[in-house]
Design an enzyme around this catalytic site. Sequence first.
Site, PDB file in Angstrom:
ATOM      1  N   LYS A 185      16.277  21.672 -10.000  1.00  0.00           N
ATOM      2  CA  LYS A 185      15.593  20.448 -10.432  1.00  0.00           C
ATOM      3  C   LYS A 185      16.519  19.402 -11.048  1.00  0.00           C
ATOM      4  O   LYS A 185      17.495  19.713 -11.722  1.00  0.00           O
ATOM      5  CB  LYS A 185      14.501  20.786 -11.461  1.00  0.00           C
ATOM      6  CG  LYS A 185      13.303  21.503 -10.893  1.00  0.00           C
ATOM      7  CD  LYS A 185      12.472  20.656  -9.938  1.00  0.00           C
ATOM      8  CE  LYS A 185      11.628  19.640 -10.642  1.00  0.00           C
ATOM      9  NZ  LYS A 185      10.446  20.183 -11.281  1.00  0.00           N
ATOM     10  N   SER A 192      15.735  21.799 -15.257  1.00  0.00           N
ATOM     11  CA  SER A 192      14.586  22.607 -15.642  1.00  0.00           C
ATOM     12  C   SER A 192      15.095  23.929 -16.178  1.00  0.00           C
ATOM     13  O   SER A 192      16.120  24.447 -15.724  1.00  0.00           O
ATOM     14  CB  SER A 192      13.697  22.833 -14.425  1.00  0.00           C
ATOM     15  OG  SER A 192      12.952  24.024 -14.572  1.00  0.00           O
ATOM     16  N   HIS A 247       0.834  -1.217   0.000  1.00  0.00           N
ATOM     17  CA  HIS A 247       0.000   0.000   0.000  1.00  0.00           C
ATOM     18  C   HIS A 247       0.864   1.261   0.000  1.00  0.00           C
ATOM     19  O   HIS A 247       0.430   2.307   0.465  1.00  0.00           O
ATOM     20  CB  HIS A 247      -0.943   0.025   1.216  1.00  0.00           C
ATOM     21  CG  HIS A 247      -1.685  -1.257   1.422  1.00  0.00           C
ATOM     22  ND1 HIS A 247      -2.933  -1.506   0.883  1.00  0.00           N
ATOM     23  CD2 HIS A 247      -1.333  -2.389   2.093  1.00  0.00           C
ATOM     24  CE1 HIS A 247      -3.324  -2.728   1.227  1.00  0.00           C
ATOM     25  NE2 HIS A 247      -2.372  -3.287   1.948  1.00  0.00           N
ATOM     26  N   GLU A 290      10.163   8.476 -16.550  1.00  0.00           N
ATOM     27  CA  GLU A 290       8.798   8.913 -16.865  1.00  0.00           C
ATOM     28  C   GLU A 290       8.394   8.477 -18.268  1.00  0.00           C
ATOM     29  O   GLU A 290       7.257   8.068 -18.510  1.00  0.00           O
ATOM     30  CB  GLU A 290       8.695  10.438 -16.740  1.00  0.00           C
ATOM     31  CG  GLU A 290       8.898  10.932 -15.311  1.00  0.00           C
ATOM     32  CD  GLU A 290       9.071  12.450 -15.270  1.00  0.00           C
ATOM     33  OE1 GLU A 290       8.064  13.140 -15.150  1.00  0.00           O
ATOM     34  OE2 GLU A 290      10.214  12.926 -15.380  1.00  0.00           O
TER      35      GLU A 290
END
Length: 459
Positions: A280, A274, A153, A287
């Site tokens: 970043k 970024s 979970h 992804e």
Amino acid sequence: MWGGRFASGPAAIMEKINTSIDFDWHLYRQDIAASKAHASMLAKQGIIAADDARKIAQGLDTIMSEIGSGKFKFKRALEDIHMNVESRLSELIGPAAGRLHTARSRNDQVATDFRLWIRARIDDINGLLGDYQLALAEKALKHAGTVMPGFTHLQSAQPVTFGHHLLAYVEMAARDRGRFADAQSRLNDMPLGAAALAGTSFPIDRDMTAAALEFDRPMANSLDAVSDRDFVMETLSAAAIASVHLSRFAEEIVIWTSPLVGLIKLSDRFTTGSSIMPQKRNPDAAELVRAKTGRVVGALNAILMVMKGLPLAYQKDMQEDKEGTIDALDALALSIDAMTGMVRDMEPDAERMKAAAGAGYSTATDLADWLVRTLKMPFRDAHHVTGRIVAKAAETDLALHKLPLAEMKKIEPRITQAVFGVLSVDRSVGSRTSYGGTAPKNVRTQAKKWLRTLERERS
Ligand code: ARG
């Protein structure tokens, strides 16, 4: 190619919807190999002259090198790879080219070419999955004893080792490879010789062409041979499952590299910055692997929908089998490669992992097991007692192994000092020695077993 029956050419929009050369050019090697096998069989059977077969073979070799070197001009008006090749063949060798299409149709031709193409692509993907497994197993051996939180979970459940977690993906990839091998073994039957749908009146030798193209056997039913695309559906099913596996690991990489979690680091090689936020470090590759699963599963859905309800035998609908498949298998190959790179690149933050592994009362099960083993309590009672001890620890905001023995004794008087022997995360993972368990000793054995298997496979 069918000028005899037609007075005018197709409308522009007809040509546009009908053409497939923009993607089926990928099949050129297979198309040429199958044509060469067919021509030499026709000659051996006395169906065409040996001299014509020789010219055909030479012409096809020329076309192969023209395409290979980028000199070949593909024409949309010629629809597909089969007619592009045949038309060029007639430019090169003249009338003998017209004999190649004896006792065959584009229907058995395309089914044969695509089986050959998928067979080869499965070999590539199988090799890439092997590299991925090797990278995982190497990292797993290195981190057989690196403790991390195991989750259910997405809550800390029990401590596990990082190596164990990586080996889970080695097992998944092994089953993926099994599914591809399975699909490959079933697709290795040859449609060629089924002709348009009914077979042919020429005395062809299908065993000869099957052997030349390394098929296991000619397909036994001509209607089946030209009309099924189950080999595409099956391969894409295997691809979809493999892709879903990759997406799960990709998602974990995204979570683990988040500064909020910080369990692993990826180097500059596998992250991007970024343009506005200088701090970043984005896990773009992970992804994109996660996202590419959409194409692969989409291609599977598309072919299932195309085939649903199609009557026998060939229908033009089936031309839609290639574009999505080629794209999906490319996306999968790229995703596997990217994951292999990330696995090699990733470094766990061992300290953070260990601290996280101990948080959230993750050794509560070890305490319950100790009660069962030492005090001979039924597990359900031990679970209840442990729950009360955890509640006590939480009240005073202490880790389980920091809770004074006196506090535990208030809940279960028979508990002794010895209980502290099982409450650390290292003791916890060390004790999970059941077959398949997370103990570093087990992980080392399994990682070495995989490394032996995978290295043997390469030599
Ligand atoms: N380009 C076609 C395909 O991929 C080849 C077969 C064409 N056959 C036909 N009867 N029109 O399906």
